[in-house]
Write a protein that holds these residues in place. Structure first.
Motif, PDB file in Angstrom:
ATOM      1  N   VAL A  23      37.116 -59.375 -88.234  1.00 59.71           N
ATOM      2  CA  VAL A  23      36.912 -58.386 -87.175  1.00 59.71           C
ATOM      3  C   VAL A  23      36.062 -57.246 -87.715  1.00 59.71           C
ATOM      4  O   VAL A  23      36.356 -56.670 -88.759  1.00 59.71           O
ATOM      5  N   THR A  35      34.559 -53.542 -86.712  1.00 57.65           N
ATOM      6  CA  THR A  35      34.754 -52.455 -85.762  1.00 57.65           C
ATOM      7  C   THR A  35      33.401 -51.980 -85.250  1.00 57.65           C
ATOM      8  O   THR A  35      32.354 -52.240 -85.857  1.00 57.65           O
ATOM      9  N   ARG A  36      33.438 -51.242 -84.162  1.00 57.15           N
ATOM     10  CA  ARG A  36      32.204 -50.685 -83.615  1.00 57.15           C
ATOM     11  C   ARG A  36      31.546 -49.751 -84.638  1.00 57.15           C
ATOM     12  O   ARG A  36      30.329 -49.751 -84.778  1.00 57.15           O
ATOM     13  N   ASP A  37      32.353 -48.952 -85.325  1.00 56.89           N
ATOM     14  CA  ASP A  37      31.804 -48.046 -86.338  1.00 56.89           C
ATOM     15  C   ASP A  37      31.125 -48.813 -87.472  1.00 56.89           C
ATOM     16  O   ASP A  37      30.056 -48.423 -87.941  1.00 56.89           O
ATOM     17  N   GLN A  38      31.733 -49.905 -87.916  1.00 55.11           N
ATOM     18  CA  GLN A  38      31.117 -50.731 -88.966  1.00 55.11           C
ATOM     19  C   GLN A  38      29.794 -51.301 -88.492  1.00 55.11           C
ATOM     20  O   GLN A  38      28.807 -51.294 -89.240  1.00 55.11           O
ATOM     21  N   THR A  56      30.511 -45.193 -78.741  1.00 53.82           N
ATOM     22  CA  THR A  56      30.114 -46.444 -79.393  1.00 53.82           C
ATOM     23  C   THR A  56      29.747 -47.519 -78.368  1.00 53.82           C
ATOM     24  O   THR A  56      29.657 -48.692 -78.718  1.00 53.82           O
ATOM     25  N   THR A  81      36.218 -60.637 -78.490  1.00 56.27           N
ATOM     26  CA  THR A  81      36.647 -59.246 -78.503  1.00 56.27           C
ATOM     27  C   THR A  81      38.072 -59.200 -79.028  1.00 56.27           C
ATOM     28  O   THR A  81      38.931 -59.936 -78.561  1.00 56.27           O
ATOM     29  N   PHE A 108      40.153 -53.105 -81.584  1.00 59.30           N
ATOM     30  CA  PHE A 108      39.621 -53.132 -82.945  1.00 59.30           C
ATOM     31  C   PHE A 108      38.120 -53.345 -83.005  1.00 59.30           C
ATOM     32  O   PHE A 108      37.420 -52.612 -83.661  1.00 59.30           O
ATOM     33  N   GLY A 109      37.606 -54.388 -82.357  1.00 60.60           N
ATOM     34  CA  GLY A 109      36.181 -54.665 -82.437  1.00 60.60           C
ATOM     35  C   GLY A 109      35.869 -56.081 -81.997  1.00 60.60           C
ATOM     36  O   GLY A 109      36.424 -56.574 -81.029  1.00 60.60           O
TER      37      GLY A 109
END
Length: 94
Positions: A44, A46-49, A63, A84, A88-89
């Motif tokens: 998984v 994440t959007r930030d990653q 995001t 999805t 989490f992402g």
């Protein structure tokens, strides 16, 4: 190297994608996103990653840009390939 995920094939050196043998035209951002997913199938992200790795910056705000690009990528490579993970992402099904 060619990576295969069901009917999806990703040529990481030639930067080409095929689905069921047919070429898939991706934008540079979609290709970077797919390469990020394919580097860790089943993991998984994440959007930030994804913002940091694909867009090369941290983002403290909205995001949704990730969500929009994932939607477009799914439309091209098949909904079944990118899952999805709510809250989490996203992850590539391997």
């Amino acid at each position: 190297a060619v990576l295969a995920f069901g009917d999806l094939e990703i040529d990481t050196e030639g930067m080409e994608v095929r689905r069921a043998g047919a070429p898939v035209a991706l934008t540079p951002t979609e290709m970077r996103l797919l390469l990020e997913f394919s580097s860790a199938p089943g993991t998984v992200l994440t959007r930030d990653q994804l913002l940091e790795r694909v867009w090369d910056y941290g983002w403290g705000g909205d995001t949704r840009v990730v969500d929009v690009h994932v939607q477009r990528l799914r439309a091209k490579v098949g909904q079944q390939h990118i899952e999805t993970v709510r809250g989490f992402g996203y992850k590539l099904k391997g």
